[in-house]
Design a protein around this motif. Structure first.
Motif, PDB file in Angstrom:
ATOM      1  N   LEU A  92       0.932  -0.810   0.190  1.00 12.71           N
ATOM      2  CA  LEU A  92      -0.009  -0.028   0.006  1.00 12.71           C
ATOM      3  C   LEU A  92       0.573   1.289  -0.007  1.00 12.71           C
ATOM      4  O   LEU A  92       1.420   1.394   0.604  1.00 12.71           O
ATOM      5  CB  LEU A  92      -1.136  -0.031   1.221  1.00 12.71           C
ATOM      6  CG  LEU A  92      -1.815  -1.241   1.524  1.00 12.71           C
ATOM      7  CD1 LEU A  92      -2.453  -1.449   2.680  1.00 12.71           C
ATOM      8  CD2 LEU A  92      -3.263  -1.479   0.065  1.00 12.71           C
ATOM      9  N   LEU A  93       0.730   2.410  -0.967  1.00 17.58           N
ATOM     10  CA  LEU A  93       1.521   3.645  -1.188  1.00 17.58           C
ATOM     11  C   LEU A  93       1.039   4.334  -0.234  1.00 17.58           C
ATOM     12  O   LEU A  93      -0.550   4.958  -1.129  1.00 17.58           O
ATOM     13  CB  LEU A  93       1.934   3.672  -1.812  1.00 17.58           C
ATOM     14  CG  LEU A  93       2.762   2.915  -2.890  1.00 17.58           C
ATOM     15  CD1 LEU A  93       2.851   3.104  -4.390  1.00 17.58           C
ATOM     16  CD2 LEU A  93       3.558   2.016  -2.249  1.00 17.58           C
ATOM     17  N   GLY A  94       1.132   4.941   0.648  1.00 14.57           N
ATOM     18  CA  GLY A  94       0.631   6.065   1.846  1.00 14.57           C
ATOM     19  C   GLY A  94       0.059   6.023   2.884  1.00 14.57           C
ATOM     20  O   GLY A  94      -0.759   4.569   2.962  1.00 14.57           O
ATOM     21  N   ALA A  95       0.514   5.966   3.786  1.00 18.38           N
ATOM     22  CA  ALA A  95       0.014   6.170   5.077  1.00 18.38           C
ATOM     23  C   ALA A  95      -1.206   6.906   5.695  1.00 18.38           C
ATOM     24  O   ALA A  95      -0.871   7.324   6.922  1.00 18.38           O
ATOM     25  CB  ALA A  95       1.457   6.280   6.235  1.00 18.38           C
ATOM     26  N   GLY A  96      -1.708   7.506   4.884  1.00 15.93           N
ATOM     27  CA  GLY A  96      -2.856   8.019   5.409  1.00 15.93           C
ATOM     28  C   GLY A  96      -3.368   7.712   6.273  1.00 15.93           C
ATOM     29  O   GLY A  96      -3.722   6.133   5.586  1.00 15.93           O
ATOM     30  N   PRO A  97      -4.916   7.905   6.564  1.00 17.61           N
ATOM     31  CA  PRO A  97      -6.313   7.320   6.834  1.00 17.61           C
ATOM     32  C   PRO A  97      -7.370   6.657   6.012  1.00 17.61           C
ATOM     33  O   PRO A  97      -6.934   5.267   6.034  1.00 17.61           O
ATOM     34  CB  PRO A  97      -7.267   8.683   6.762  1.00 17.61           C
ATOM     35  CG  PRO A  97      -6.574   9.746   6.811  1.00 17.61           C
ATOM     36  CD  PRO A  97      -5.473   9.190   6.229  1.00 17.61           C
ATOM     37  N   VAL A  98      -6.605   6.920   4.822  1.00 13.47           N
ATOM     38  CA  VAL A  98      -7.158   5.474   3.074  1.00 13.47           C
ATOM     39  C   VAL A  98      -5.930   4.151   3.029  1.00 13.47           C
ATOM     40  O   VAL A  98      -6.963   3.132   3.255  1.00 13.47           O
ATOM     41  CB  VAL A  98      -7.373   5.713   2.133  1.00 13.47           C
ATOM     42  CG1 VAL A  98      -7.498   5.246   0.882  1.00 13.47           C
ATOM     43  CG2 VAL A  98      -8.013   6.930   2.390  1.00 13.47           C
ATOM     44  N   GLY A  99      -4.814   4.617   3.140  1.00 18.92           N
ATOM     45  CA  GLY A  99      -3.350   3.895   3.389  1.00 18.92           C
ATOM     46  C   GLY A  99      -4.370   2.423   4.757  1.00 18.92           C
ATOM     47  O   GLY A  99      -3.883   1.396   4.676  1.00 18.92           O
ATOM     48  N   LEU A 100      -4.238   3.250   5.729  1.00 23.78           N
ATOM     49  CA  LEU A 100      -4.346   2.120   7.159  1.00 23.78           C
ATOM     50  C   LEU A 100      -5.837   1.956   6.907  1.00 23.78           C
ATOM     51  O   LEU A 100      -5.878   0.385   7.474  1.00 23.78           O
ATOM     52  CB  LEU A 100      -4.158   3.840   7.801  1.00 23.78           C
ATOM     53  CG  LEU A 100      -2.929   3.666   8.810  1.00 23.78           C
ATOM     54  CD1 LEU A 100      -2.033   4.029   7.694  1.00 23.78           C
ATOM     55  CD2 LEU A 100      -2.921   4.908   9.852  1.00 23.78           C
ATOM     56  N   GLU A 101      -7.153   2.396   7.063  1.00 31.54           N
ATOM     57  CA  GLU A 101      -7.772   1.562   7.052  1.00 31.54           C
ATOM     58  C   GLU A 101      -7.665   0.928   5.872  1.00 31.54           C
ATOM     59  O   GLU A 101      -8.862  -0.729   6.102  1.00 31.54           O
ATOM     60  CB  GLU A 101      -9.329   2.034   6.562  1.00 31.54           C
ATOM     61  CG  GLU A 101      -9.674   3.371   7.611  1.00 31.54           C
ATOM     62  CD  GLU A 101     -10.994   4.401   7.659  1.00 31.54           C
ATOM     63  OE1 GLU A 101     -11.232   4.853   7.038  1.00 31.54           O
ATOM     64  OE2 GLU A 101     -11.790   3.220   6.778  1.00 31.54           O
ATOM     65  N   LEU A 102      -7.298   0.551   4.341  1.00 30.28           N
ATOM     66  CA  LEU A 102      -7.487  -0.272   3.552  1.00 30.28           C
ATOM     67  C   LEU A 102      -6.511  -1.731   4.580  1.00 30.28           C
ATOM     68  O   LEU A 102      -6.578  -2.843   4.119  1.00 30.28           O
ATOM     69  CB  LEU A 102      -7.024  -0.046   2.687  1.00 30.28           C
ATOM     70  CG  LEU A 102      -7.026  -0.872   1.337  1.00 30.28           C
ATOM     71  CD1 LEU A 102      -8.225  -1.760   1.094  1.00 30.28           C
ATOM     72  CD2 LEU A 102      -6.076  -0.779   0.380  1.00 30.28           C
ATOM     73  N   ALA A 103      -5.799  -1.120   4.968  1.00 30.07           N
ATOM     74  CA  ALA A 103      -4.712  -2.725   5.683  1.00 30.07           C
ATOM     75  C   ALA A 103      -5.684  -2.978   7.036  1.00 30.07           C
ATOM     76  O   ALA A 103      -5.840  -4.390   7.006  1.00 30.07           O
ATOM     77  CB  ALA A 103      -3.583  -1.958   6.330  1.00 30.07           C
ATOM     78  N   GLY A 104      -6.019  -2.426   7.562  1.00 30.70           N
ATOM     79  CA  GLY A 104      -7.049  -3.033   8.224  1.00 30.70           C
ATOM     80  C   GLY A 104      -8.185  -3.880   7.988  1.00 30.70           C
ATOM     81  O   GLY A 104      -8.420  -5.228   8.053  1.00 30.70           O
ATOM     82  N   GLU A 105      -8.837  -2.972   7.078  1.00 32.22           N
ATOM     83  CA  GLU A 105      -9.409  -4.137   6.110  1.00 32.22           C
ATOM     84  C   GLU A 105      -9.550  -5.447   5.786  1.00 32.22           C
ATOM     85  O   GLU A 105      -9.627  -7.010   5.769  1.00 32.22           O
ATOM     86  CB  GLU A 105     -10.534  -3.331   5.410  1.00 32.22           C
ATOM     87  CG  GLU A 105     -11.500  -1.935   5.764  1.00 32.22           C
ATOM     88  CD  GLU A 105     -12.207  -2.688   6.315  1.00 32.22           C
ATOM     89  OE1 GLU A 105     -12.687  -3.574   6.619  1.00 32.22           O
ATOM     90  OE2 GLU A 105     -13.023  -1.474   7.714  1.00 32.22           O
ATOM     91  N   ILE A 106      -8.247  -5.512   5.042  1.00 29.59           N
ATOM     92  CA  ILE A 106      -6.866  -6.187   4.264  1.00 29.59           C
ATOM     93  C   ILE A 106      -7.314  -7.510   5.408  1.00 29.59           C
ATOM     94  O   ILE A 106      -7.287  -8.735   5.410  1.00 29.59           O
ATOM     95  CB  ILE A 106      -6.138  -6.355   3.416  1.00 29.59           C
ATOM     96  CG1 ILE A 106      -6.371  -4.938   2.264  1.00 29.59           C
ATOM     97  CG2 ILE A 106      -5.617  -7.254   2.944  1.00 29.59           C
ATOM     98  CD1 ILE A 106      -5.600  -4.409   1.623  1.00 29.59           C
ATOM     99  N   LYS A 107      -6.421  -6.940   6.615  1.00 32.42           N
ATOM    100  CA  LYS A 107      -6.378  -7.757   7.716  1.00 32.42           C
ATOM    101  C   LYS A 107      -7.669  -8.648   7.717  1.00 32.42           C
ATOM    102  O   LYS A 107      -7.541 -10.092   8.526  1.00 32.42           O
ATOM    103  CB  LYS A 107      -5.486  -7.198   8.776  1.00 32.42           C
ATOM    104  CG  LYS A 107      -4.145  -7.433   8.718  1.00 32.42           C
ATOM    105  CD  LYS A 107      -3.517  -8.807   8.317  1.00 32.42           C
ATOM    106  CE  LYS A 107      -1.882  -8.404   8.903  1.00 32.42           C
ATOM    107  NZ  LYS A 107      -0.825  -9.866   8.336  1.00 32.42           N
ATOM    108  N   ALA A 108      -8.513  -7.658   8.448  1.00 35.76           N
ATOM    109  CA  ALA A 108      -9.731  -8.846   9.047  1.00 35.76           C
ATOM    110  C   ALA A 108     -10.031  -9.488   8.146  1.00 35.76           C
ATOM    111  O   ALA A 108     -10.592 -10.846   8.672  1.00 35.76           O
ATOM    112  CB  ALA A 108     -10.972  -7.130   9.126  1.00 35.76           C
TER     113      ALA A 108
END
Ligand SMILES: Cc1cc2nc3c(=O)[nH]c(=O)nc-3n(C[C@H](O)[C@H](O)[C@H](O)COP(=O)(O)OP(=O)(O)OC[C@H]3O[C@@H](n4cnc5c(N)ncnc54)[C@H](O)[C@@H]3O)c2cc1C
Length: 394
Positions: free
Chosen positions: A143-159
């Motif tokens: 994921l390129l970008g550690a703003g709200p979108v990058g973090l939220e996407l990471a959390g959804e993928i992990k879930a």
């Protein structure tokens, strides 16, 4: 009543853009005047839930809500504004709408999957389904970008896929830049670490990955630091851009180099008497959020009412306190809300404080709501009921 003759239409208020702010202001205006809402998409898109809509098929349909019960007297016109001046809106179809007042509510574009990139909801759903299939096969995600979108996407993928390895890369010195506290960032970092999500800050890829964003394809990319990263899919989690290219005539003087529009306290475009703007396109110093776009709506509706009634003092918009609710999947995340006690009634505040004390929660005292409260505030439901109710689509 709205009048149409040939390819010319007349209305009291034209609202350009049917996102969060546009639907809120159109609904308020519909209660007392003629309104036409211009929007090229066939449905409202609840992009607050877009990242869950990518990873969880049950959520994909919740992203798309019909417009047809939003207005009781006014019209939702499926078209794109290609030119807006101080008194009229010209549409892609060739129709020109002459309007007494205009509200610009065209928001911002963001790379898929954070925002859908097609006007047709069936095509958008199909893209979310295809990308989900690609993600399900991917063992390593970049994921390129550690703003709200990058973090939220990471959390959804992990879930959705706990075994998937996720790396987030951002050239900035910290996650979620902006006016948030170090304690807020530390709590998010703690949860990301616990989920096994790797965050690499202060560096960027030497060159663009060879595959298109969001498509399956294994590649190895090199960071400026020299480290090599292999991934099976990547997503661009930065690059929101306000949609204001249609401005014409005098209106262009309100557009800043970054595309945002300078507005006065009463939310009129600088230098204009009858043109208002709201939401992501404004240059107001506040977070660009659905909640703030919706908060602009009653101010604009009240001011248009005053002008229609012959004038008088206009209402000023006052930005609210800073804050962000940032879920990491349905059950994780953190909320930065230094003024949270002002936003709930005293009994609720006392209950939340007592609950935090019992749990030994030290975050609350620093204006941060932890995973459990963040989940209750947004993570579990992603506010879909609120917007379905606004659209009378519940
Ligand atoms: C993944 C993600 C999660 C988010 N989560 C949250 C959250 O939890 N809470 C929160 O408050 N905010 C959240 N946001 C931010 C929020 O989505 C935006 O701030 C919000 O969409 C802004 O609303 P708006 O009404 O200004 O514009 P938008 O919602 O962007 O709507 C603009 C509309 O205008 C239309 N349009 C564009 N150009 C034209 C034209 N020329 N003619 C006619 N119509 C046009 C578009 O099709 C669109 O429907 C999130 C954003 C993302 C990307």
């Amino acid at each position: 009543m709205t009048h149409q003759k040939g390819n010319l239409m007349r209305t009291t208020v034209a609202v350009v853009g049917g996102g969060y702010g546009g639907i809120a202001v159109a609904k308020e205006l519909d209660a007392f005047t003629d309104v036409v809402l211009i929007e090229p998409r066939d449905t409202f898109v609840h992009n607050v839930a877009a990242l869950r809509g990518l990873t969880d098929p049950q959520w994909t349909d919740h992203l798309f809500l019909p417009y047809d019960r939003l207005l009781t007297r006014g019209t939702v016109l499926r078209d794109l504004a290609v030119r807006v001046d101080a008194a009229s809106v010209t549409l892609r179809s060739g129709t020109r709408i002459d309007a007494g007042h205009i509200v610009l509510a065209t928001g911002s574009a963001y790379p898929f999957p954070a925002k859908a990139d097609t006007e047709d909801s069936a095509a958008a759903k199909s893209r979310y389904h295809h990308t989900r299939q690609a993600l399900a096969q991917a063992g390593r995600v970049l994921l390129l970008g550690a703003g709200p979108v990058g973090l939220e996407l990471a959390g959804e993928i992990k879930a959705a896929w706990p075994d998937t390895s996720i790396t987030i890369v951002d050239p900035g010195p910290e996650i979620v830049s902006g006016g948030y506290s170090g304690a807020f960032r530390a709590e998010l970092r703690r949860q990301l670490d616990a989920m096994g999500i790797r965050v690499i800050l202060g560096t960027r890829l030497r060159e663009q990955p060879p595959t298109a964003a969001g498509t399956a394809g294994t590649f190895t990319a090199t960071l400026q630091s020299g480290e090599r990263l292999t991934a099976d899919i990547w997503f661009r989690c930065f690059g929101g851009a306000p949609a204001t290219g249609y401005l014409a005539g005098d209106l262009t003087t309100a557009r800043r180099p970054d595309g945002r529009l300078t507005v006065t306290a009463d939310l009129r475009l600088a230098g204009q008497q009858r043109v208002f703007a709201l939401g992501d396109i404004t240059a107001i110093e506040e977070p660009k959020q659905a909640g703030t776009a919706v908060a602009h709506a009653p101010v604009i509706a009240a001011n248009i009412r005053t002008l229609l009634d012959g004038g008088g003092p206009l209402t000023a918009y006052r930005p609210g306190p800073p804050g962000i609710v940032l879920p990491l999947g349905p059950h994780g995340g953190a909320t930065y809300a230094p003024n949270w006690e002002e936003q709930v009634d005293p009994a609720t505040a006392a209950h939340i404080r007592q609950h935090a004390k019992e749990r030994g929660d030290t975050l609350l005292a620093q204006g941060i709501l932890g995973a459990e409260l963040t989940s209750q505030l947004k993570g579990e439901h992603l506010n879909v009921g609120e917007y379905a109710a606004l659209l009378n689509a519940a």
